[in-house]
Design a protein around this motif. Structure first.
Motif, PDB file in Angstrom:
ATOM      1  N   PHE A 123      29.608  73.120 -53.175  1.00  0.00           N
ATOM      2  CA  PHE A 123      29.805  73.130 -54.621  1.00  0.00           C
ATOM      3  C   PHE A 123      29.482  74.514 -55.152  1.00  0.00           C
ATOM      4  O   PHE A 123      28.559  75.179 -54.661  1.00  0.00           O
ATOM      5  N   ILE A 124      30.243  74.944 -56.139  1.00  0.00           N
ATOM      6  CA  ILE A 124      30.012  76.241 -56.776  1.00  0.00           C
ATOM      7  C   ILE A 124      30.078  76.045 -58.289  1.00  0.00           C
ATOM      8  O   ILE A 124      30.736  75.112 -58.767  1.00  0.00           O
ATOM      9  N   PRO A 125      29.388  76.900 -59.042  1.00  0.00           N
ATOM     10  CA  PRO A 125      29.501  76.788 -60.503  1.00  0.00           C
ATOM     11  C   PRO A 125      30.954  76.944 -60.943  1.00  0.00           C
ATOM     12  O   PRO A 125      31.649  77.847 -60.477  1.00  0.00           O
ATOM     13  N   SER A 126      31.407  76.072 -61.813  1.00  0.00           N
ATOM     14  CA  SER A 126      32.804  76.134 -62.260  1.00  0.00           C
ATOM     15  C   SER A 126      33.026  77.348 -63.157  1.00  0.00           C
ATOM     16  O   SER A 126      32.163  77.713 -63.962  1.00  0.00           O
ATOM     17  N   ILE A 127      34.189  77.987 -63.013  1.00  0.00           N
ATOM     18  CA  ILE A 127      34.548  79.115 -63.884  1.00  0.00           C
ATOM     19  C   ILE A 127      35.644  78.702 -64.862  1.00  0.00           C
ATOM     20  O   ILE A 127      36.235  79.536 -65.529  1.00  0.00           O
ATOM     21  N   ALA A 128      35.896  77.416 -64.949  1.00  0.00           N
ATOM     22  CA  ALA A 128      36.947  76.926 -65.844  1.00  0.00           C
ATOM     23  C   ALA A 128      36.564  77.164 -67.303  1.00  0.00           C
ATOM     24  O   ALA A 128      35.396  77.044 -67.676  1.00  0.00           O
ATOM     25  N   ASN A 129      37.558  77.538 -68.097  1.00  0.00           N
ATOM     26  CA  ASN A 129      37.336  77.706 -69.536  1.00  0.00           C
ATOM     27  C   ASN A 129      37.412  76.326 -70.185  1.00  0.00           C
ATOM     28  O   ASN A 129      38.483  75.735 -70.287  1.00  0.00           O
ATOM     29  N   THR A 130      36.270  75.824 -70.603  1.00  0.00           N
ATOM     30  CA  THR A 130      36.217  74.450 -71.140  1.00  0.00           C
ATOM     31  C   THR A 130      36.186  74.422 -72.669  1.00  0.00           C
ATOM     32  O   THR A 130      35.998  73.361 -73.247  1.00  0.00           O
ATOM     33  N   PHE A 170      21.865  68.712 -56.762  1.00  0.00           N
ATOM     34  CA  PHE A 170      21.577  68.122 -58.080  1.00  0.00           C
ATOM     35  C   PHE A 170      21.549  66.597 -57.974  1.00  0.00           C
ATOM     36  O   PHE A 170      22.209  66.012 -57.112  1.00  0.00           O
ATOM     37  N   ASP A 171      20.783  65.967 -58.876  1.00  0.00           N
ATOM     38  CA  ASP A 171      20.822  64.509 -58.947  1.00  0.00           C
ATOM     39  C   ASP A 171      22.125  64.044 -59.576  1.00  0.00           C
ATOM     40  O   ASP A 171      22.651  62.977 -59.242  1.00  0.00           O
ATOM     41  N   LYS A 172      22.626  64.846 -60.512  1.00  0.00           N
ATOM     42  CA  LYS A 172      23.863  64.493 -61.201  1.00  0.00           C
ATOM     43  C   LYS A 172      24.628  65.767 -61.521  1.00  0.00           C
ATOM     44  O   LYS A 172      24.026  66.811 -61.812  1.00  0.00           O
ATOM     45  N   ALA A 173      25.950  65.707 -61.460  1.00  0.00           N
ATOM     46  CA  ALA A 173      26.776  66.875 -61.782  1.00  0.00           C
ATOM     47  C   ALA A 173      28.105  66.397 -62.360  1.00  0.00           C
ATOM     48  O   ALA A 173      28.461  65.212 -62.259  1.00  0.00           O
ATOM     49  N   MET A 174      28.813  67.345 -62.989  1.00  0.00           N
ATOM     50  CA  MET A 174      30.098  67.040 -63.609  1.00  0.00           C
ATOM     51  C   MET A 174      31.198  67.793 -62.851  1.00  0.00           C
ATOM     52  O   MET A 174      31.001  68.931 -62.426  1.00  0.00           O
ATOM     53  N   ILE A 175      32.335  67.132 -62.659  1.00  0.00           N
ATOM     54  CA  ILE A 175      33.458  67.765 -61.941  1.00  0.00           C
ATOM     55  C   ILE A 175      34.746  67.519 -62.704  1.00  0.00           C
ATOM     56  O   ILE A 175      34.823  66.647 -63.579  1.00  0.00           O
ATOM     57  N   SER A 176      35.765  68.267 -62.340  1.00  0.00           N
ATOM     58  CA  SER A 176      37.076  68.098 -62.953  1.00  0.00           C
ATOM     59  C   SER A 176      37.641  66.725 -62.621  1.00  0.00           C
ATOM     60  O   SER A 176      37.432  66.191 -61.527  1.00  0.00           O
ATOM     61  N   GLN A 177      38.399  66.189 -63.549  1.00  0.00           N
ATOM     62  CA  GLN A 177      39.032  64.891 -63.312  1.00  0.00           C
ATOM     63  C   GLN A 177      40.129  64.981 -62.260  1.00  0.00           C
ATOM     64  O   GLN A 177      40.617  63.957 -61.771  1.00  0.00           O
ATOM     65  N   ALA A 178      40.510  66.216 -61.902  1.00  0.00           N
ATOM     66  CA  ALA A 178      41.554  66.383 -60.884  1.00  0.00           C
ATOM     67  C   ALA A 178      41.013  66.172 -59.475  1.00  0.00           C
ATOM     68  O   ALA A 178      41.784  65.983 -58.536  1.00  0.00           O
ATOM     69  N   TYR A 179      39.701  66.223 -59.332  1.00  0.00           N
ATOM     70  CA  TYR A 179      39.095  66.036 -58.011  1.00  0.00           C
ATOM     71  C   TYR A 179      39.019  64.546 -57.667  1.00  0.00           C
ATOM     72  O   TYR A 179      38.930  63.693 -58.546  1.00  0.00           O
ATOM     73  N   THR A 180      38.990  64.271 -56.367  1.00  0.00           N
ATOM     74  CA  THR A 180      38.768  62.901 -55.881  1.00  0.00           C
ATOM     75  C   THR A 180      37.313  62.772 -55.465  1.00  0.00           C
ATOM     76  O   THR A 180      36.816  63.589 -54.678  1.00  0.00           O
ATOM     77  N   PRO A 229      25.459  69.956 -64.906  1.00  0.00           N
ATOM     78  CA  PRO A 229      26.199  71.186 -64.568  1.00  0.00           C
ATOM     79  C   PRO A 229      27.629  70.877 -64.133  1.00  0.00           C
ATOM     80  O   PRO A 229      27.866  69.911 -63.405  1.00  0.00           O
ATOM     81  N   LEU A 230      28.552  71.727 -64.588  1.00  0.00           N
ATOM     82  CA  LEU A 230      29.960  71.582 -64.211  1.00  0.00           C
ATOM     83  C   LEU A 230      30.203  72.384 -62.932  1.00  0.00           C
ATOM     84  O   LEU A 230      29.979  73.591 -62.890  1.00  0.00           O
ATOM     85  N   LEU A 231      30.666  71.691 -61.888  1.00  0.00           N
ATOM     86  CA  LEU A 231      30.804  72.322 -60.577  1.00  0.00           C
ATOM     87  C   LEU A 231      32.241  72.298 -60.086  1.00  0.00           C
ATOM     88  O   LEU A 231      33.020  71.397 -60.422  1.00  0.00           O
ATOM     89  N   GLY A 232      32.564  73.295 -59.274  1.00  0.00           N
ATOM     90  CA  GLY A 232      33.827  73.309 -58.559  1.00  0.00           C
ATOM     91  C   GLY A 232      33.554  73.121 -57.078  1.00  0.00           C
ATOM     92  O   GLY A 232      32.403  73.031 -56.644  1.00  0.00           O
ATOM     93  N   VAL A 233      34.614  73.058 -56.279  1.00  0.00           N
ATOM     94  CA  VAL A 233      34.483  72.861 -54.832  1.00  0.00           C
ATOM     95  C   VAL A 233      35.197  74.003 -54.125  1.00  0.00           C
ATOM     96  O   VAL A 233      36.323  74.362 -54.478  1.00  0.00           O
ATOM     97  N   SER A 234      34.519  74.588 -53.132  1.00  0.00           N
ATOM     98  CA  SER A 234      35.103  75.724 -52.418  1.00  0.00           C
ATOM     99  C   SER A 234      35.566  75.310 -51.023  1.00  0.00           C
ATOM    100  O   SER A 234      35.159  74.259 -50.509  1.00  0.00           O
ATOM    101  N   VAL A 235      36.401  76.166 -50.418  1.00  0.00           N
ATOM    102  CA  VAL A 235      36.850  75.886 -49.046  1.00  0.00           C
ATOM    103  C   VAL A 235      35.735  76.171 -48.042  1.00  0.00           C
ATOM    104  O   VAL A 235      35.879  75.873 -46.863  1.00  0.00           O
ATOM    105  N   GLN A 236      34.626  76.760 -48.511  1.00  0.00           N
ATOM    106  CA  GLN A 236      33.437  76.887 -47.650  1.00  0.00           C
ATOM    107  C   GLN A 236      32.681  75.563 -47.608  1.00  0.00           C
ATOM    108  O   GLN A 236      31.598  75.475 -47.067  1.00  0.00           O
ATOM    109  N   LYS A 237      33.280  74.554 -48.249  1.00  0.00           N
ATOM    110  CA  LYS A 237      32.755  73.191 -48.258  1.00  0.00           C
ATOM    111  C   LYS A 237      31.398  73.120 -48.956  1.00  0.00           C
ATOM    112  O   LYS A 237      30.455  72.503 -48.465  1.00  0.00           O
TER     113      LYS A 237
END
Length: 433
Positions: free
Chosen positions: A34-41, A78-88, A24-32
């Motif tokens: 992970f959230i489902p990413s809404i990026a157009n991939t 999740f055991d494994k997830a995908m994130i943007s390359q812009a994240y650290t 799953p592709l995830l984003g990160v929120s300021v609520q600290k």
């Protein structure tokens, strides 16, 4: 207590999605979280995205466009997830020295947000880079003590979640009854023309107990609280079992104003005929601890002053729309809210709950509702006493209110536990969970 630099305990990770995993592709929120990413991939090269695993951390180094919060999260779902390359992304080198959950508690403190914002540097955009992260200092007790602290915190967190689930269930039950009666027009009906009150007398205690045991998975304390909830389900079941008006052939008539059929004898009136509509007032800030201050999105703080000392309904006037709150006691709705003092609390609550706020929005950049529009709102009123409905749903709502108050106290306890991370053991012992 001695503080240690975080850099000794963490290491960067940069695992690319070379094999095109379907994680799953995830984003990160300021609520600290992970959230489902809404990026157009579409058309994106997914092999450049990063892969992370359970107990890995991810944060957004650019801190300039997220208010006072830092976007950071610990992967647990999740055991494994995908994130943007812009994240650290990084992980703990030895989890027997530093617990990921303990570290996440440290990151959840507002003091960490302020620290990270203060140390963010940049002209166009401010960045809290990896070097800055490694310079973070925190107390690191023994791993046993860390786990003990985490267990305390998670016990409170789990209790809050269980309570939230119970509240959702209670409201869903009442909402189902509202829809059955006032949307589907299947309110209890007797073709022998018996009175409504005769047809659907409230459940006895014995009948209510027959539908017990609907939430066996919750904790003992929660079950104790939920002890009254089955009666709610029982009410709904009994109402459903009674012959509904529309399906029984109850007479329907066409209403030009609403453009639909309604039960014969029902009337369309303005909302102001059943509820007084006013606005809140500008609060003086968090000036006390006694009474909740409501903004458009909910409680924003507490005050020692209050504006209302009665049962009211509060919705957002400016900014956030669609959230509806009931307050039973003293409260201070801010000038960002509209306040309703209704004759029938729960009936009016559901009218506001199901309202199409987009149609009423008068704002441009910022959403806006007016008193006039809400006063003149057309509502459909039945030809029977609404107290019948109020009596049925009052019990779950009162129970829900008690649980929400408990959650407010638990949330305050959570904050206290986080704030005490920076103090010594003797101070922590003073906190009772």
């Amino acid at each position: 207590m001695s503080y240690k630099k975080l850099g000794k305990y963490i290491t960067l990770i940069d695992n690319r999605n070379k094999e095109l995993s379907d994680a799953p592709l995830l984003g990160v929120s300021v609520q600290k979280r992970f959230i489902p990413s809404i990026a157009n991939t579409i058309g994106s090269d997914m092999s450049k995205y990063k892969l992370i695993e359970r107990n890995n951390f991810v944060y957004i180094a650019d801190t300039s466009r997220r208010g006072d919060k830092i976007g950071i999260a610990l992967l647990k779902e999740f055991d494994k997830a995908m994130i943007s390359q812009a994240y650290t992304s990084f992980k703990i080198i030895d989890e027997n020295e530093l617990s990921p959950d303990y570290l996440m508690m440290w990151f959840s403190r507002p003091e960490f947000d302020r620290y990270a914002r203060y140390h963010s540097i940049g002209s166009v955009r401010e960045v809290f880079d990896w070097k800055d992260m490694c310079e973070v200092e925190l107390p690191i007790p023994s791993i046993e003590k860390q786990r003990e602290i985490v267990a305390q915190y998670q016990a409170v967190e789990n209790k809050i979640r269980v309570n939230e689930a119970i509240c959702e269930k209670l409201e869903a039950t009442a909402q189902a009854l509202y829809k059955h009666w006032f949307v589907d027009f299947e309110f209890p009906f007797s073709d022998t023309e018996a009175s409504l009150s005769d047809t659907v007398a409230p459940l006895s205690d014995t009948e209510a107990l027959e539908v017990s045991g609907e939430a066996p998975e919750v904790s003992g304390e929660a079950l104790e609280v939920l002890g009254e909830a089955p009666e709610v389900s029982g009410v709904a079941s009994r109402a459903s079992a009674t012959r509904g008006y529309k399906s029984s052939g109850g007479k329907m008539v066409w209403n030009e104003e609403l453009g639909k059929e309604i039960p014969e004898g029902w009337e369309v009136k303005e909302f102001q005929t059943i509820a007084k509509v006013t606005s809140g007032k500008k609060s003086k800030g968090d000036l006390g601890t006694k009474y909740p201050i409501y903004g458009a999105g909910g409680i924003t703080g507490y005050s020692d002053d209050y504006l209302f000392n009665e049962k009211i309904i509060i919705i957002g006037r400016v900014g956030t729309h669609g959230k509806v709150f009931i307050e039973y006691e003293k409260s201070y709705p801010s000038d960002n809210t509209l306040v309703f003092t209704p004759e029938n609390l729960y009936f009016s609550y559901f009218i506001l709950k199901f309202l199409n706020y987009d149609e009423l929005n008068k704002g441009g950049v910022q959403a806006l509702l007016t008193q006039t529009d809400l006063k003149q709102l057309k509502v459909l009123l039945p030809n029977f006493d609404l107290k019948l409905f109020e009596n049925y749903v009052e019990k779950p709502f009162i129970l829900k209110s008690k649980i929400e108050i408990e959650n407010q106290k638990l949330t305050q306890l959570q904050s206290l536990l986080l704030s005490r991370l920076a103090v010594g053991e003797e101070e922590r012992k003073k906190i009772t969970v």
